[in-house]
Write a protein that holds these residues in place. Structure first.
Motif, PDB file in Angstrom:
ATOM      1  N   ILE A   1     -34.320  11.285 -32.327  1.00 19.75           N
ATOM      2  CA  ILE A   1     -34.264  12.305 -32.916  1.00 19.75           C
ATOM      3  C   ILE A   1     -32.261  12.851 -32.435  1.00 19.75           C
ATOM      4  O   ILE A   1     -31.904  13.421 -31.287  1.00 19.75           O
ATOM      5  CB  ILE A   1     -35.160  13.160 -33.114  1.00 19.75           C
ATOM      6  N   ARG A   2     -32.057  13.085 -33.303  1.00 22.59           N
ATOM      7  CA  ARG A   2     -30.603  14.206 -33.364  1.00 22.59           C
ATOM      8  C   ARG A   2     -30.608  15.978 -32.902  1.00 22.59           C
ATOM      9  O   ARG A   2     -30.336  16.485 -31.357  1.00 22.59           O
ATOM     10  CB  ARG A   2     -29.135  14.048 -33.790  1.00 22.59           C
ATOM     11  N   ALA A   3     -31.463  16.105 -33.532  1.00 21.52           N
ATOM     12  CA  ALA A   3     -32.137  17.770 -33.758  1.00 21.52           C
ATOM     13  C   ALA A   3     -33.608  17.980 -33.478  1.00 21.52           C
ATOM     14  O   ALA A   3     -33.849  16.845 -34.845  1.00 21.52           O
ATOM     15  CB  ALA A   3     -31.693  19.127 -33.751  1.00 21.52           C
ATOM     16  N   LEU A   4     -34.403  18.976 -33.664  1.00 24.23           N
ATOM     17  CA  LEU A   4     -35.223  18.908 -34.491  1.00 24.23           C
ATOM     18  C   LEU A   4     -35.501  20.080 -34.820  1.00 24.23           C
ATOM     19  O   LEU A   4     -35.212  21.033 -34.387  1.00 24.23           O
ATOM     20  CB  LEU A   4     -36.621  18.924 -33.775  1.00 24.23           C
ATOM     21  N   VAL A   5     -35.669  20.778 -36.179  1.00 25.34           N
ATOM     22  CA  VAL A   5     -36.319  21.533 -37.129  1.00 25.34           C
ATOM     23  C   VAL A   5     -37.307  22.004 -37.239  1.00 25.34           C
ATOM     24  O   VAL A   5     -38.278  20.932 -37.919  1.00 25.34           O
ATOM     25  CB  VAL A   5     -35.152  21.547 -38.102  1.00 25.34           C
ATOM     26  N   ALA A   6     -37.914  23.265 -36.863  1.00 22.65           N
ATOM     27  CA  ALA A   6     -39.450  23.213 -36.656  1.00 22.65           C
ATOM     28  C   ALA A   6     -39.922  24.895 -37.861  1.00 22.65           C
ATOM     29  O   ALA A   6     -39.183  25.897 -37.500  1.00 22.65           O
ATOM     30  CB  ALA A   6     -40.559  23.054 -35.484  1.00 22.65           C
TER      31      ALA A   6
ATOM     32  N   ALA B   1     -39.665  16.637 -28.203  1.00 26.84           N
ATOM     33  CA  ALA B   1     -38.377  16.894 -28.693  1.00 26.84           C
ATOM     34  C   ALA B   1     -37.270  17.792 -27.294  1.00 26.84           C
ATOM     35  O   ALA B   1     -36.535  17.021 -26.617  1.00 26.84           O
ATOM     36  CB  ALA B   1     -38.140  17.832 -29.706  1.00 26.84           C
ATOM     37  N   ALA B   2     -38.243  18.460 -26.863  1.00 22.65           N
ATOM     38  CA  ALA B   2     -37.323  19.299 -25.979  1.00 22.65           C
ATOM     39  C   ALA B   2     -37.824  18.785 -24.795  1.00 22.65           C
ATOM     40  O   ALA B   2     -36.977  18.718 -23.713  1.00 22.65           O
ATOM     41  CB  ALA B   2     -38.590  21.318 -26.143  1.00 22.65           C
ATOM     42  N   ALA B   3     -38.692  17.656 -24.236  1.00 19.87           N
ATOM     43  CA  ALA B   3     -38.490  17.649 -23.291  1.00 19.87           C
ATOM     44  C   ALA B   3     -37.683  16.490 -23.317  1.00 19.87           C
ATOM     45  O   ALA B   3     -37.060  15.702 -21.922  1.00 19.87           O
ATOM     46  CB  ALA B   3     -40.478  16.620 -23.194  1.00 19.87           C
ATOM     47  N   LEU B   4     -37.689  15.782 -24.723  1.00 14.59           N
ATOM     48  CA  LEU B   4     -35.901  14.787 -24.322  1.00 14.59           C
ATOM     49  C   LEU B   4     -35.097  15.325 -23.832  1.00 14.59           C
ATOM     50  O   LEU B   4     -33.810  14.624 -24.703  1.00 14.59           O
ATOM     51  CB  LEU B   4     -36.303  14.193 -25.233  1.00 14.59           C
ATOM     52  N   GLY B   5     -34.480  16.446 -23.916  1.00 16.03           N
ATOM     53  CA  GLY B   5     -33.594  17.506 -24.484  1.00 16.03           C
ATOM     54  C   GLY B   5     -32.464  17.280 -25.868  1.00 16.03           C
ATOM     55  O   GLY B   5     -31.963  17.782 -25.901  1.00 16.03           O
ATOM     56  N   ALA B   6     -33.434  17.048 -27.236  1.00 21.78           N
ATOM     57  CA  ALA B   6     -33.350  17.844 -28.030  1.00 21.78           C
ATOM     58  C   ALA B   6     -32.975  18.601 -28.222  1.00 21.78           C
ATOM     59  O   ALA B   6     -33.764  19.673 -28.053  1.00 21.78           O
ATOM     60  CB  ALA B   6     -33.982  16.959 -29.048  1.00 21.78           C
ATOM     61  N   PRO B   7     -31.742  19.567 -29.071  1.00 17.80           N
ATOM     62  CA  PRO B   7     -31.912  20.912 -29.905  1.00 17.80           C
ATOM     63  C   PRO B   7     -32.965  21.107 -30.640  1.00 17.80           C
ATOM     64  O   PRO B   7     -33.063  20.343 -31.487  1.00 17.80           O
ATOM     65  CB  PRO B   7     -30.900  21.080 -30.628  1.00 17.80           C
ATOM     66  N   VAL B   8     -33.638  22.208 -30.392  1.00 20.18           N
ATOM     67  CA  VAL B   8     -34.595  22.481 -31.258  1.00 20.18           C
ATOM     68  C   VAL B   8     -34.467  24.009 -31.636  1.00 20.18           C
ATOM     69  O   VAL B   8     -34.256  25.173 -31.596  1.00 20.18           O
ATOM     70  CB  VAL B   8     -35.914  22.868 -30.032  1.00 20.18           C
ATOM     71  N   ILE B   9     -33.988  24.179 -33.543  1.00 17.71           N
ATOM     72  CA  ILE B   9     -34.465  25.030 -34.331  1.00 17.71           C
ATOM     73  C   ILE B   9     -35.709  25.619 -34.989  1.00 17.71           C
ATOM     74  O   ILE B   9     -36.589  24.614 -35.388  1.00 17.71           O
ATOM     75  CB  ILE B   9     -32.983  24.887 -35.074  1.00 17.71           C
ATOM     76  N   LEU B  10     -36.148  26.663 -34.321  1.00 19.07           N
ATOM     77  CA  LEU B  10     -37.319  27.136 -34.952  1.00 19.07           C
ATOM     78  C   LEU B  10     -36.998  28.023 -36.171  1.00 19.07           C
ATOM     79  O   LEU B  10     -36.135  28.848 -36.612  1.00 19.07           O
ATOM     80  CB  LEU B  10     -38.383  28.027 -34.075  1.00 19.07           C
TER      81      LEU B  10
ATOM     82  N   PRO C   1     -25.337  16.312 -26.029  1.00 22.02           N
ATOM     83  CA  PRO C   1     -24.937  15.992 -24.456  1.00 22.02           C
ATOM     84  C   PRO C   1     -25.422  14.820 -24.429  1.00 22.02           C
ATOM     85  O   PRO C   1     -26.774  14.343 -25.005  1.00 22.02           O
ATOM     86  CB  PRO C   1     -24.727  17.366 -23.670  1.00 22.02           C
ATOM     87  N   ASP C   2     -25.289  13.537 -23.172  1.00 19.30           N
ATOM     88  CA  ASP C   2     -26.248  12.470 -22.516  1.00 19.30           C
ATOM     89  C   ASP C   2     -27.278  13.670 -22.559  1.00 19.30           C
ATOM     90  O   ASP C   2     -27.270  14.950 -21.967  1.00 19.30           O
ATOM     91  CB  ASP C   2     -25.915  12.152 -21.484  1.00 19.30           C
ATOM     92  N   ALA C   3     -28.739  12.764 -21.979  1.00 18.59           N
ATOM     93  CA  ALA C   3     -29.906  13.231 -21.949  1.00 18.59           C
ATOM     94  C   ALA C   3     -29.778  13.650 -20.355  1.00 18.59           C
ATOM     95  O   ALA C   3     -29.245  13.180 -19.594  1.00 18.59           O
ATOM     96  CB  ALA C   3     -31.239  12.451 -22.161  1.00 18.59           C
ATOM     97  N   PRO C   4     -30.580  15.090 -20.129  1.00 15.99           N
ATOM     98  CA  PRO C   4     -30.227  15.783 -18.610  1.00 15.99           C
ATOM     99  C   PRO C   4     -31.418  14.990 -17.789  1.00 15.99           C
ATOM    100  O   PRO C   4     -32.110  13.994 -18.895  1.00 15.99           O
ATOM    101  CB  PRO C   4     -31.631  17.126 -18.608  1.00 15.99           C
TER     102      PRO C   4
END
Length: 313
Positions: free
Chosen positions: A65-70, A88-97, A175-178
């Protein structure tokens, strides 16, 4: 790929998620948005173990994923959504709630408020879109007060959807995954209790029984719960193993978030579930928790002795 996470089990939740996905697709393109249930053809899918197949399809999208929207509402956030947020958070993807919940939450009467009942959700969010108030009255002369109230709710959700789309469009290039946090050299286990269970068995006394140092969350008693939640997250992901108490009407939010993170990173995780309650859906095998939880964990444990044995194994 932008992944829209939502509670699957009620039409109004699916409709809100579909509206959000549609508006994102208008801006990003349909091939850039994934909507569970819709895009996994859940109602018509046929498979030997349908629940597992649905889990695999959703997990495959989460991996890229590019980003997760929950969409997250109420004092008992959906455990499948929380698992997806943790992944998603563990992979460094942005999370919008996204929430239209008008309540704040706190662990004591005078402790700091958070947007969500578990401060770990607040801590993991890249951005929180919160629209807690109804739209303005329509004042249509022929409308009943009920029609007017419905219109105000529709206006609220339309505002929330648009604000969420705007938040997605403002995200910077990912960015690249941290680099992932390395595991501790010492044998450690992060033990996440259930807020629904009292006392918090089976975790007391595990240190001597397993030879592991036991870590427990600090966020629920902290003066600064969000900072403590970030510390809990790091502590859990650095531990050798994670065990969560999944007791409750559904898996507690913190437990589900940590299960998602462990699934994403390959960290051993088990859930303690002394009293299973099964769900049944047409064409799907019985699930003793949300299918995203059931198939993410390495083990489901039903007695304190099984927990001790799994940690020490």
């Amino acid at each position: 790929m932008h992944y829209v996470a939502h509670r699957l089990f009620a039409a109004h939740d699916r409709a809100l998620a579909a509206t959000l996905a549609h508006q994102l697709a208008l801006k990003l393109g349909e091939d850039q948005v994934f909507l569970p249930f819709c895009d996994t053809d859940e109602e018509d899918l046929v498979a030997d173990t349908k629940g597992r197949r649905l889990f695999e399809l959703d997990r495959d999208r989460l991996r890229r994923i590019r980003a997760l929207v929950a969409i997250v509402h109420g004092p008992s956030p959906d455990d499948g959504v929380c698992m997806e947020v943790g992944y998603a958070a563990a992979l460094g993807a942005p999370v919008i709630l996204l929430t239209t919940d008008f309540q704040d939450y706190s662990t004591t009467l005078h402790s700091p408020h958070t947007v969500f009942p578990d401060p770990l959700l607040d801590a993991l969010a890249t951005h929180i879109v919160r629209v807690p108030r109804l739209g303005t009255p329509t004042k249509q002369p022929a409308a009943t007060r009920f029609a007017d109230f419905a219109a105000r709710n529709h206006a609220q959700t339309e505002h929330a959807v648009q604000a969420c789309v705007d938040a997605v469009l403002r995200l910077p290039a990912r960015p690249d995954a941290p680099p992932r946090s390395s595991r501790d050299d010492a044998r450690t286990v992060f033990a996440e209790p259930s807020p629904y269970a009292s006392p918090h068995a089976p975790f007391p006394g595990l240190t001597a029984a397993t030879g592991h140092a036991v870590r427990v969350p600090a966020r629920f008693a902290a003066a600064d719960p969000i900072t403590a939640a970030r510390h809990d997250w790091t502590s859990a992901l650095r531990s050798t193993r994670i065990v969560v108490d999944a007791s409750g009407p559904e898996t507690p939010p913190g437990a589900a978030l940590l299960i998602g993170a462990a699934c994403a990173t390959g960290q051993p995780v088990a859930m303690y579930l002394p009293h299973a309650a099964y769900t049944h859906a047409a064409g799907r095998e019985p699930n003793h928790r949300n299918l995203m939880i059931q198939y993410s964990v390495n083990a489901a444990l039903h007695t304190p002795g099984e927990v001790t044995a799994w940690i020490g194994g």
